[in-house]
Design a protein around this motif. Structure first.
Motif, PDB file in Angstrom:
ATOM      1  N   GLY A 224     -21.435  93.204 -24.207  1.00  0.00           N
ATOM      2  CA  GLY A 224     -20.545  94.639 -23.337  1.00  0.00           C
ATOM      3  C   GLY A 224     -21.428  95.683 -23.604  1.00  0.00           C
ATOM      4  O   GLY A 224     -21.478  96.634 -22.597  1.00  0.00           O
ATOM      5  N   PHE A 225     -21.797  96.128 -24.668  1.00  0.00           N
ATOM      6  CA  PHE A 225     -22.366  97.468 -24.996  1.00  0.00           C
ATOM      7  C   PHE A 225     -23.706  97.342 -24.213  1.00  0.00           C
ATOM      8  O   PHE A 225     -23.995  98.454 -23.366  1.00  0.00           O
ATOM      9  CB  PHE A 225     -22.807  97.524 -26.482  1.00  0.00           C
ATOM     10  N   GLU A 227     -24.451  95.672 -21.520  1.00  0.00           N
ATOM     11  CA  GLU A 227     -23.965  95.765 -20.000  1.00  0.00           C
ATOM     12  C   GLU A 227     -23.507  97.103 -19.458  1.00  0.00           C
ATOM     13  O   GLU A 227     -23.991  97.684 -18.453  1.00  0.00           O
ATOM     14  CB  GLU A 227     -22.791  94.962 -19.711  1.00  0.00           C
ATOM     15  N   ARG A 228     -22.970  97.877 -20.227  1.00  0.00           N
ATOM     16  CA  ARG A 228     -22.553  99.181 -19.978  1.00  0.00           C
ATOM     17  C   ARG A 228     -23.618 100.108 -19.852  1.00  0.00           C
ATOM     18  O   ARG A 228     -24.066 101.020 -19.133  1.00  0.00           O
ATOM     19  CB  ARG A 228     -21.559  99.814 -20.895  1.00  0.00           C
ATOM     20  N   ASP A 231     -25.485  99.843 -16.822  1.00  0.00           N
ATOM     21  CA  ASP A 231     -24.952 100.436 -15.568  1.00  0.00           C
ATOM     22  C   ASP A 231     -25.415 102.082 -15.593  1.00  0.00           C
ATOM     23  O   ASP A 231     -25.467 102.591 -14.611  1.00  0.00           O
ATOM     24  CB  ASP A 231     -23.312 100.194 -15.882  1.00  0.00           C
ATOM     25  N   ARG A 232     -25.170 102.408 -16.936  1.00  0.00           N
ATOM     26  CA  ARG A 232     -25.667 103.766 -16.968  1.00  0.00           C
ATOM     27  C   ARG A 232     -26.948 104.001 -16.520  1.00  0.00           C
ATOM     28  O   ARG A 232     -27.336 105.347 -16.034  1.00  0.00           O
ATOM     29  CB  ARG A 232     -25.347 104.250 -18.336  1.00  0.00           C
ATOM     30  N   ARG A 282     -16.704 102.549 -11.662  1.00  0.00           N
ATOM     31  CA  ARG A 282     -16.067 102.790 -12.965  1.00  0.00           C
ATOM     32  C   ARG A 282     -15.108 101.655 -13.127  1.00  0.00           C
ATOM     33  O   ARG A 282     -14.792 101.374 -14.446  1.00  0.00           O
ATOM     34  CB  ARG A 282     -15.360 104.255 -12.797  1.00  0.00           C
ATOM     35  N   ARG A 285     -16.667  98.452 -14.363  1.00  0.00           N
ATOM     36  CA  ARG A 285     -17.461  98.679 -15.863  1.00  0.00           C
ATOM     37  C   ARG A 285     -16.852  97.816 -16.916  1.00  0.00           C
ATOM     38  O   ARG A 285     -15.719  97.999 -16.856  1.00  0.00           O
ATOM     39  CB  ARG A 285     -17.586 100.274 -16.177  1.00  0.00           C
ATOM     40  N   ALA A 287     -15.241  96.313 -20.303  1.00  0.00           N
ATOM     41  CA  ALA A 287     -15.126  96.868 -21.413  1.00  0.00           C
ATOM     42  C   ALA A 287     -16.167  96.351 -22.640  1.00  0.00           C
ATOM     43  O   ALA A 287     -16.711  95.302 -22.558  1.00  0.00           O
ATOM     44  CB  ALA A 287     -13.712  96.497 -22.029  1.00  0.00           C
ATOM     45  N   ILE A 288     -16.301  97.188 -23.596  1.00  0.00           N
ATOM     46  CA  ILE A 288     -17.239  96.586 -24.878  1.00  0.00           C
ATOM     47  C   ILE A 288     -16.552  95.476 -25.531  1.00  0.00           C
ATOM     48  O   ILE A 288     -17.456  94.536 -25.645  1.00  0.00           O
ATOM     49  CB  ILE A 288     -17.643  97.750 -25.689  1.00  0.00           C
TER      50      ILE A 288
END
Length: 378
Positions: A224-225, A227-228, A231-232, A282, A285, A287-288
């Motif tokens: 999850g970390f 993946e976010r 996205d950033r 958003r 997105r 969740a971690i």
């Protein structure tokens, strides 16, 4: 929903098959039934139309609820009883298998999120890990289908192959249980494989296997970390591209396409669409740590401090755990039937040979690593 009812009926059939053939775990039977139904032309049409909403609900929502209930099988006291050397070995086997499988899948250019799903399924806990990882990586149903088929195939083969190798490898009951717990994917497949060697092997295998299951939470959190972060980076790249285009317009070096894009971006309609797209991004997105993984960890704590030798006592804990175990098996069986019904062997034969190679290589790797670990811990 008709699809939900069909998944329930298939689960009943899977339990009946398990009663008739105890060597086949109900979850394996459920995903096998789904795979069979998914190959029949008449049922394929139904699966793709009227049954699709209910099947999708079973494959996603029930799988997550089943993962939460899976936490009630695991006590932190049981893990501590293994000792630090065994715990470290379990973490190493999971980590090495995951990294090697993911890397090999990327090397063979498996499509979509298949590399990380196969890695999770083979290194952690089979279809449950695939479902958990698919949530945080936003995987498509077709990306999940092949990994589920592979872990089911290899886990079923393990039920017959590992016991046959026990005596040639000189493994006693405890060693065999450790090997099975370290290397077999699904909890039901671990039970089916280890029980052949007796209660000692079964007890060791289940505790070791459930300790592997506990690594699901940190692995999903790490995914999850990243993946976010991806996205950033994508959003930042889009902003840089827009800034560069505006700079070219200001300098008078813009191309016709730059000018056309800038003109479109200046309209109210574009601004509304851009705002809606940003809001949707958003919302999507990941969740971690997904909520159901938090529920899984909470269930582990409940089992450890309330339903073990804790506050509620054995007279209350035993029936609660029995009901939860049955519910968890039913929910996961319905979910796995849904996932199995998404598999199409014809498409798999055309495009899935690379995934098969990755799956078999991962199966062999974790079996060899686990056997080496058993030798090391003797």
């Amino acid at each position: 929903m008709p699809g939900f009812v069909v998944a329930g009926a298939a689960t009943l059939i899977a339990f009946l098959l398990h009663l008739a053939l105890p060597a086949i775990p109900p979850l394996t039977a459920a995903v096998g039934l789904g795979m069979i139904v998914g190959q029949i032309p008449a049922t394929q049409r139904l699966l793709d139309t009227v049954l699709k909403p209910g099947i999708a609900l079973a494959a996603r929502r029930l799988l997550r609820i089943g993962i939460v209930l899976l936490g009630l099988k695991l006590s932190l006291y049981d893990i501590a009883g293994l000792g630090w050397p065994t715990i470290v070995v379990i973490v190493l086997v999971v980590g090495i298998t995951f990294a090697a499988t993911f890397g090999f899948g990327r090397l063979l250019r498996l499509p979509g999120t298949q590399p990380i799903l196969i890695a999770a399924g083979f290194s952690i806990c089979g279809a449950s890990a695939i479902g958990a990882m698919s949530a945080v990586t936003r995987s498509k149903d077709e990306d999940q289908a092949t990994p589920v088929a592979l872990v089911t195939l290899c886990g079923t083969l393990a039920i017959f192959i590992l016991p046959a190798l026990r005596f040639p490898l000189g493994l006693d009951d405890a060693d065999f249980g450790l090997w099975v717990g370290l290397s077999v994917h699904d909890v039901g497949q671990v039970v089916a494989t280890a029980q052949i060697a007796g209660p000692v092997a079964l007890a060791v295998a289940v505790v070791v296997k459930l300790t592997r299951v506990l690594t699901l939470a940190p692995m999903v959190a790490i995914a999850g970390f990243f993946e976010r972060g991806r996205d950033r980076r994508a959003l930042r790249a889009e902003e840089l591209d827009r800034s560069a285009r505006l700079a070219r317009l200001a300098a008078g070096t813009a191309s016709e396409s730059d000018a056309a894009i800038a003109a479109e971006e200046g309209t109210d309609e574009f601004r509304r669409k851009a705002a809606a797209a940003a809001s949707a991004a958003r919302a999507k997105r990941p969740a971690i740590v997904p909520l159901f993984i938090v529920g899984f960890l909470a269930a582990v704590l409940v089992r450890t401090f309330l339903l073990g030798d804790g506050a509620l006592g054995a007279s209350v804990a035993a029936p609660v755990l029995s009901v939860a175990d049955t519910a968890q098996t039913i929910l996961l069986a319905m979910a796995l039937f849904g996932l199995g019904s998404n598999i199409r062997f014809a498409a798999l034969a055309r495009t899935g040979w690379r995934a098969l190679i990755v799956g078999l290589a991962s199966w062999l790797l974790i079996a060899v690593l686990s056997l080496a670990a058993v030798t090391l811990l003797r």
